[in-house]
Design a protein around this motif. Structure first.
Motif, short mmCIF file in Angstrom:
data_model
loop_
_atom_site.label_atom_id
_atom_site.label_comp_id
_atom_site.label_asym_id
_atom_site.label_seq_id
_atom_site.Cartn_x
_atom_site.Cartn_y
_atom_site.Cartn_z
N LEU A 1 25.04 7.95 -19.10
CA LEU A 1 25.09 6.54 -18.70
C LEU A 1 24.67 5.64 -19.85
N ARG A 2 25.49 4.64 -20.15
CA ARG A 2 25.11 3.66 -21.16
C ARG A 2 24.54 2.44 -20.45
N GLU A 3 24.03 1.51 -21.24
CA GLU A 3 23.55 0.24 -20.68
C GLU A 3 24.67 -0.77 -20.70
N VAL B 1 32.17 2.03 -4.19
CA VAL B 1 33.63 1.97 -4.31
C VAL B 1 34.11 3.28 -4.95
N ASP B 2 34.85 4.05 -4.19
CA ASP B 2 35.49 5.30 -4.63
C ASP B 2 34.47 6.42 -4.90
N VAL B 3 33.49 6.17 -5.73
CA VAL B 3 32.49 7.18 -6.11
C VAL B 3 31.15 6.46 -6.31
N GLY C 1 31.72 -3.08 -12.70
CA GLY C 1 31.82 -2.55 -14.06
C GLY C 1 33.03 -3.15 -14.76
N THR C 2 33.36 -2.59 -15.90
CA THR C 2 34.41 -3.20 -16.71
C THR C 2 35.74 -2.47 -16.59
N GLY C 3 35.80 -1.45 -15.72
CA GLY C 3 37.07 -0.70 -15.54
C GLY C 3 37.73 -1.06 -14.22
N ASP C 4 38.64 -0.20 -13.79
CA ASP C 4 39.37 -0.47 -12.55
C ASP C 4 38.49 -0.34 -11.32
N ASN C 5 37.39 0.41 -11.44
CA ASN C 5 36.45 0.48 -10.31
C ASN C 5 35.91 -0.92 -10.05
N GLY C 6 35.58 -1.60 -11.16
CA GLY C 6 35.16 -3.00 -11.05
C GLY C 6 36.28 -3.85 -10.48
N GLY C 7 37.50 -3.53 -10.87
CA GLY C 7 38.66 -4.26 -10.35
C GLY C 7 38.73 -4.19 -8.84
N ASP C 8 38.50 -2.99 -8.30
CA ASP C 8 38.47 -2.85 -6.84
C ASP C 8 37.39 -3.74 -6.25
N GLY C 9 36.26 -3.79 -6.96
CA GLY C 9 35.14 -4.62 -6.48
C GLY C 9 35.53 -6.08 -6.39
N LEU D 1 31.01 2.20 -11.58
CA LEU D 1 31.72 3.34 -12.17
C LEU D 1 32.42 4.13 -11.07
N GLY D 2 33.60 4.59 -11.37
CA GLY D 2 34.31 5.43 -10.40
C GLY D 2 34.72 6.72 -11.09
N THR D 3 36.01 7.04 -11.06
CA THR D 3 36.47 8.32 -11.65
C THR D 3 36.55 8.23 -13.17
N GLY D 4 36.28 7.10 -13.72
CA GLY D 4 36.40 6.96 -15.18
C GLY D 4 35.10 7.17 -15.92
N ILE D 5 34.08 7.67 -15.23
CA ILE D 5 32.77 7.87 -15.89
C ILE D 5 32.90 8.95 -16.95
N ARG D 6 32.34 8.68 -18.12
CA ARG D 6 32.42 9.65 -19.22
C ARG D 6 31.04 9.77 -19.88
N GLY D 7 30.46 10.93 -19.85
CA GLY D 7 29.24 11.17 -20.61
C GLY D 7 28.02 10.48 -20.02
N1 LIG Z 1 43.39 6.22 -9.88
C1 LIG Z 1 43.85 5.57 -8.81
O1 LIG Z 1 44.72 6.00 -8.11
C2 LIG Z 1 43.23 4.28 -8.50
C3 LIG Z 1 42.02 3.96 -9.06
N2 LIG Z 1 41.37 2.85 -8.70
C4 LIG Z 1 40.03 2.61 -9.16
O2 LIG Z 1 39.95 2.86 -10.55
C5 LIG Z 1 38.80 3.68 -10.79
C6 LIG Z 1 39.01 4.39 -12.09
O3 LIG Z 1 39.08 3.31 -13.03
P1 LIG Z 1 38.88 3.59 -14.58
O4 LIG Z 1 39.67 4.78 -14.96
O5 LIG Z 1 39.13 2.31 -15.28
O6 LIG Z 1 37.38 4.02 -14.75
P2 LIG Z 1 36.07 3.38 -14.13
O7 LIG Z 1 36.30 1.97 -13.71
O8 LIG Z 1 35.56 4.33 -13.12
O9 LIG Z 1 35.08 3.41 -15.37
C7 LIG Z 1 35.61 3.09 -16.61
C8 LIG Z 1 34.74 1.97 -17.19
O10 LIG Z 1 33.39 2.38 -17.21
C9 LIG Z 1 32.94 2.52 -18.55
N3 LIG Z 1 32.19 3.76 -18.63
C10 LIG Z 1 32.69 5.01 -18.53
N4 LIG Z 1 31.69 5.92 -18.62
C11 LIG Z 1 30.54 5.21 -18.81
C12 LIG Z 1 29.17 5.57 -18.99
N5 LIG Z 1 28.78 6.86 -19.00
N6 LIG Z 1 28.25 4.59 -19.14
C13 LIG Z 1 28.64 3.30 -19.14
N7 LIG Z 1 29.91 2.88 -18.98
C14 LIG Z 1 30.85 3.84 -18.81
C15 LIG Z 1 34.19 2.52 -19.40
O11 LIG Z 1 33.91 1.92 -20.65
C16 LIG Z 1 35.16 1.67 -18.59
O12 LIG Z 1 34.94 0.32 -18.85
C17 LIG Z 1 38.72 4.55 -9.56
O13 LIG Z 1 37.43 5.09 -9.38
C18 LIG Z 1 39.07 3.55 -8.44
O14 LIG Z 1 37.93 2.85 -8.05
C19 LIG Z 1 41.90 1.95 -7.70
O15 LIG Z 1 42.31 0.77 -8.37
C20 LIG Z 1 43.00 2.47 -6.88
C21 LIG Z 1 43.94 3.36 -7.58
#
Ligand SMILES: NC(=O)C1=CN([C@@H]2O[C@H](COP(=O)(O)OP(=O)(O)OC[C@H]3O[C@@H](n4cnc5c(N)ncnc54)[C@H](O)[C@@H]3O)[C@@H](O)[C@H]2O)[C@@H](O)CC1
Ligand SMILES: Nc1ncnc2c1ncn2[C@@H]1O[C@H](COP(=O)(O)OP(=O)(O)O)[C@@H](O)[C@H]1O
Ligand SMILES: [K+]
Length: 507
Positions: free
Chosen positions: A138-140, A159-161, A53-61, A130-136
């Motif tokens: 699911l989009r495409e 990864v994570d979730v 994905g485009t967030g940090d979850n993707g970063g872990d990937g 998607l990890g802990t940053g999921i909001r609302g």
């Molecule tokens: N919090 C921590 O301590 C750490 C977090 N890390 C990783 O970071 C993740 C959290 O990263 P983020 O907060 O960037 O969030 P995520 O990467 O989980 O998701 C955010 C991304 O997903 C998109 N998104 C959110 N909801 C969506 C939906 N309903 N439909 C489509 N796209 C959606 C957002 O636009 C954003 O680009 C964790 O799950 C874990 O994998 C790790 O790097 C380790 C440390």
């Protein structure tokens, strides 16, 4: 198994950085843990596909991709778009420079469908969407990505979730990846343990990633996530907090004004000082920003109780204590006002009020801000010097009184009776009188920005300490409490999000 919410995780992550552990290190450890678990569970898998994905979850990937590539696996990546966050972007760029790793970008369902053969090609699929940053909802193209991963025969490693699962409740609102293995970081997210989540989580492995335990206790930039500093374009006076300060006496007029000024500087719309006449008139003379309501006579007494109780109805928070003194009927009046308001109106009790409240039980949103001497007057107990013991004593008394206690000192110890926070900001220059009044004003102001009094008090201590540090950086041990006031806005703006949200959006 210890659990954590996604908000607590966000706070721990940011506060680990405050303690000196860079977030990029956490991400590296996270991705490496995913790679290690894949090599252990699927030693014969030679072809790995990561969907990022485009967030940090993707970063872990992307980190996991790099490690698996280095371990000799054939790795491909489907990126659902260019990462925006700096850390994920850095790891994305690092993967793109590896000529042995094929990267395809798919920003639409159509582009994903064109890559279906990649999903069939894989022996293992990494779900880093998607990890802990999921909001609302699911989009495409995330929704299609989840669907295609589930159709593919290869086992999924989340990864994570598992993408699409709510990390805190375990609910699946639309759809979610059905993983064979979920590698989660630091502590299990509560939702992963929900019975209904089992079919998505698969085997759960919790991997440490280098977050020190102190990161869940220290007050830091992450704690600002609990407070809302943003404003709607169509805001009106009073929307952002009204604070009533009950303080002052014949002898003391500055304390309640410091409380009110600090509250205004922290961002409330109105701060009113209700004080005995001499202090009220002095407050009026100190400038136009403070409204002062004079109470007849030289000190707070029982005849003022009704007036203050009815005045309080028009405010969001009441701060009581600074400069009241402990003469005559003042302690009785404090107790009477406290009994009428605690549990019905968010309260901050400080200084002389605390001496009158020994033995009283608190309710609702009530915060006490004693220093060591006031703590003893309040509880009969001298706070121990050791931080661990001090934490325990503050927690116990917060629990038995039913209030949040912020015990001030070199380290401020804050507890609501169960959770504990420790604030490490501040400077010995702050022993000058009045810095505790500034803190009381910050607590009162932040109680209008959150429903979590522990976090309001914790962030107040954090801001107060940094304001003191900034003043002392200029003036050394010659600061006055007033010097902290002008530092407050800059400190808050360094850590808080202060957006203007369009009038139309719901609050
Ligand atoms: N919090 C921590 O301590 C750490 C977090 N890390 C990783 O970071 C993740 C959290 O990263 P983020 O907060 O960037 O969030 P995520 O990467 O989980 O998701 C955010 C991304 O997903 C998109 N998104 C959110 N909801 C969506 C939906 N309903 N439909 C489509 N796209 C959606 C957002 O636009 C954003 O680009 C964790 O799950 C874990 O994998 C790790 O790097 C380790 C440390
Ligand atoms: N030695 C110290 N080092 C760092 N901060 C301190 C120190 N002593 C006091 N403070 C800070 O000063 C503020 C007020 O302390 P306090 O003793 O209660 O002052 P007051 O008497 O004005 O209430 C608190 O925010 C506390 O964290
Ligand atoms: K995921």
């Amino acid at each position: 198994m210890e659990v954590i919410t996604s908000l607590e995780m966000y706070v721990a992550d940011r506060n680990a950085e405050w303690l000196g552990v860079p977030r990029l290190v956490l991400m590296e450890n996270a991705g490496a843990a995913v790679a290690r678990n894949i090599l252990k569970k699927y030693p014969h898998a030679s072809r790995v596909l990561a969907v990022c994905g485009t967030g940090d979850n993707g970063g872990d990937g992307y980190v996991a991709v790099r490690h698996l590539h280095a371990a000799g696996k054939e790795v491909r990546v489907i990126a659902l778009g260019e990462p925006r966050e700096e850390l994920a972007a850095r790891n994305y760029q690092a993967v793109k420079r590896l000529w042995g790793v094929e990267v395809a970008v798919a920003q639409s369902p159509l582009e994903l469908l064109a890559l279906q053969d990649w999903l069939m090609w894989a022996d293992v699929i990494i779900d880093a969407v998607l990890g802990t940053g999921i909001r609302g909802a699911l989009r495409e193209p995330h929704a299609t990505a989840i669907e295609l991963m589930n159709i593919a025969p290869a086992p999924k490693v989340a990864v994570d979730v598992p993408s699409g699962l709510d990390p805190d409740t375990g609910e699946v609102r639309d759809k979610a990846v059905k993983a064979a293995l979920t590698v989660t970081f630091h502590k299990a997210k509560k939702g992963l343990l929900a019975p209904s989540a089992a079919r998505y989580v698969g085997e759960l492995v919790v991997e440490p990633i280098g977050i020190p335990p102190e990161a869940e206790v220290v007050v830091g930039p992450g704690d600002f996530a609990y407070l809302n500093f943003s404003r709607r374009a169509d805001s009106k006076k009073g929307d952002h907090g009204r604070v009533l300060v009950v303080g002052g006496s014949l002898e003391y007029s500055g304390a309640p004004v410091l409380v009110a000024k600090a509250a205004l500087r922290a961002g409330v719309d109105l701060a009113v000082v209700a004080a005995p006449e001499p202090a009220a008139y002095a407050a009026k003379a100190m400038g136009p920003d403070i409204i002062a309501v004079p109470l007849e006579g030289p000190r707070l007494s029982l005849k003022h109780v009704d007036r203050i109780a009815s005045l309080a109805e028009r405010f969001d928070v009441v701060a009581i204590g600074p400069g009241l003194g402990t003469e005559g009927e003042t302690p009785d009046a404090v107790r009477e006002i406290f009994r009428r308001l605690t549990g019905r109106k968010p309260l901050v009790a400080d200084a002389d009020a605390l001496k009158a409240l020994r033995g009283e039980k608190a309710a609702g949103i009530t915060v006490y801000t004693p220093h060591a001497g006031e703590f003893k007057a309040l509880t009969g107990v001298d706070p121990p010097h050791g931080l661990r013991e001090r934490v325990e004593v503050v927690r116990q008394h917060a629990s038995s009184i039913g209030a949040v206690i912020l015990l001030k000192g070199r380290y401020d110890v804050i507890s609501d009776g169960s959770r504990v926070k420790v604030n490490t900001t501040g400077t010995p220059a702050m022993t000058v009188g009045g810095t505790g009044d500034v803190l009381t004003g910050l607590v009162a102001s932040f109680l209008t920005k959150t429903t979590n009094p522990l976090e309001a008090a914790a962030v107040a201590a954090f801001v107060n300490g940094l304001a003191g540090e900034e003043a002392a950086a200029q003036l050394g041990f010659h600061i006055t409490a007033s010097d902290l006031l002008d530092k407050i806005p800059g400190v808050i703006r360094k850590f808080a999000r202060e957006d203007v949200t369009p009038a139309s959006s719901r609050a």
